[in-house]
Design an enzyme around this catalytic site. Sequence first.
Site, mmCIF file in Angstrom:
data_model
loop_
_atom_site.group_PDB
_atom_site.id
_atom_site.type_symbol
_atom_site.label_atom_id
_atom_site.label_comp_id
_atom_site.label_asym_id
_atom_site.label_seq_id
_atom_site.Cartn_x
_atom_site.Cartn_y
_atom_site.Cartn_z
ATOM 1 N N ALA A 63 91.375 -25.577 1.671
ATOM 2 C CA ALA A 63 90.996 -26.595 2.665
ATOM 3 C C ALA A 63 92.168 -27.017 3.548
ATOM 4 C CB ALA A 63 90.353 -27.826 2.005
ATOM 5 N N ARG B 92 90.811 -24.038 6.618
ATOM 6 C CA ARG B 92 90.595 -22.975 5.644
ATOM 7 C C ARG B 92 89.438 -23.390 4.717
ATOM 8 N NH1 ARG B 92 94.114 -21.405 0.324
ATOM 9 N NH2 ARG B 92 93.161 -19.367 -0.014
ATOM 10 N N HIS B 93 88.684 -22.395 4.238
ATOM 11 C CA HIS B 93 87.610 -22.688 3.272
ATOM 12 C C HIS B 93 88.170 -23.438 2.052
ATOM 13 C CE1 HIS B 93 89.289 -19.632 0.683
ATOM 14 N NE2 HIS B 93 89.412 -18.860 1.752
ATOM 15 N N GLY B 94 87.286 -24.042 1.287
ATOM 16 C CA GLY B 94 87.699 -24.796 0.104
ATOM 17 C C GLY B 94 87.939 -23.900 -1.111
#
Length: 457
Positions: free
Chosen positions: A387, A76-78
């Site tokens: 993340a 997952r994106h931060g």
Amino acid sequence: MLASFWKFTIIISFCLLPVKLEDDSDIPAIAKYFNTKGRYEEVNPYLIEDILAVNRSILQPPSAQCHEIHLTAIIRHGTRYPTTKNIKEIQQLYNIVLHNASGEQNWLRELQTQWTMWYTEDMDSRLVQKGVNDLKHLAVRLSKLFPSLISEEKLRGGLIKFITSSKHRCVNSTLSFKAGLTELWAIKDKEFDHAVNDALMRFFDKCTRFVQEVDNNPSAVVEVDKFKQGPEMRRVQEKIADRLRVPYCLITHDMTEAAFYACAYEFAINAVNSPWCQLFDEDDAKVMEYASDLREFWKRGYGHDINSKSSCILFHDLFSRLDKAANEIKSGQQVTEAVTVQVGHADTILPLLTLLGFFKDSEALTSTNYATQTKRSFRTSHMLPYAANLVLVLYDCGGSDLRLQPLLNEKPVTFSGLTGQQASMPLYQDVKEHCRELLHGCDFETECQLFKPPAEV
Ligand SMILES: *[C@@H]1O[C@H](CO)[C@@H](O)[C@H](O)[C@H]1NC(C)=O
Ligand SMILES: *[C@@H]1O[C@H](CO)[C@@H](O)[C@H](O)[C@H]1NC(C)=O
Ligand SMILES: *[C@@H]1O[C@H](CO)[C@@H](O)[C@H](O)[C@H]1NC(C)=O
């Protein structure tokens, strides 16, 4: 001599104690309950001391012969800014605090006189600097955990592939992950490509049946609405109104959520224990956490079958890659794709975790079973912080003994039903047997059609 030694020790302990307490108070007491707005460090608290720490002893391969041959990481994106919708709600709540609240509490004074509404609508979910670091640090830790796969040689040799969702927070997260590696190995002479692939990383947008029956269908989340109007949530709202000394009607569910998010964002983005956090005690936070889990459960998790089926495309992509690596090894060849890094969303990971059967409780989460679900395993605060990452590692343990280890957020997770001694690193063949029905079905096109043909009899 001895006496003065003890005196010295006691003085030191006294000096250290307050410092330690002060450190801890930087972390809101409710930080463990932030769902998908939680900090990754809350899931692995040893990272607070050393953000690059890894624990290789969690891997525990069954024999010393085992070595990693392929790794897929779905990440997952931060950490990101709030959505525009959240920002508007925080602004609304802030107006209430400024114009309607009264009281002498320090935290209220601080909100009214020192805190400023620094969020602007154009921030709209962008990756923040902390989010850049989340991904850089994760890259370094994964390379320490799997040094033979995530290595300079493999990166330079084009054996590490990057795929991302098109959203800027994901693209920037992908760039950050790559920067983590190139900075680690001081690579300056070369750049590494990534592919944008929304069919894989944002399958939920493309699955018509999911969009129509769940995402855009209010009746798919009736349990969530009932809980929001139920006694547990009403109590939280009243407590907040009491703390602010405003009429109960001013603190709607949206305002309660805005306060919870304000605390979560201030902590995730700026690492501060902001005065917003004082609007909740731990019991309130658990209710807020449940409301969010309930929503994820019905929108992305076990609540509706199509939620997980929408990820069939990602599921098959994953297993075809594992199969390819397995076949290459079996025929004595070099594995052509050692590592795949795929960057997406919480909404990408949760349906896949559900499809694979992880975090399934015996009872569904509903509006009426908050009290009996306190020990549930379906807890997005643990599963999906910023993340968050699902890592699948294929091992060759000699002969035809191939094994697959799933890790969520750098910790082993076990397939339900695959028990026994090597549950955390089962035979790849056993995993395929476990997923047999999905491997032979789970067709994205078929599952996602609006009118699914009746199953063959
Ligand atoms: C590392 O993992 C092992 C096995 O799970 C655990 O016993 C040990 O406490 C961990 N060490 C640290 C420093 O977290
Ligand atoms: C809250 O404050 C605003 C601005 O002063 C005022 O117009 C409004 O009537 C207040 N609401 C309540 C319920 O007191
Ligand atoms: C993210 O990428 C955009 C361009 O796509 C860039 O303008 C922005 O500065 C980047 N943000 C971060 C935090 O790296």
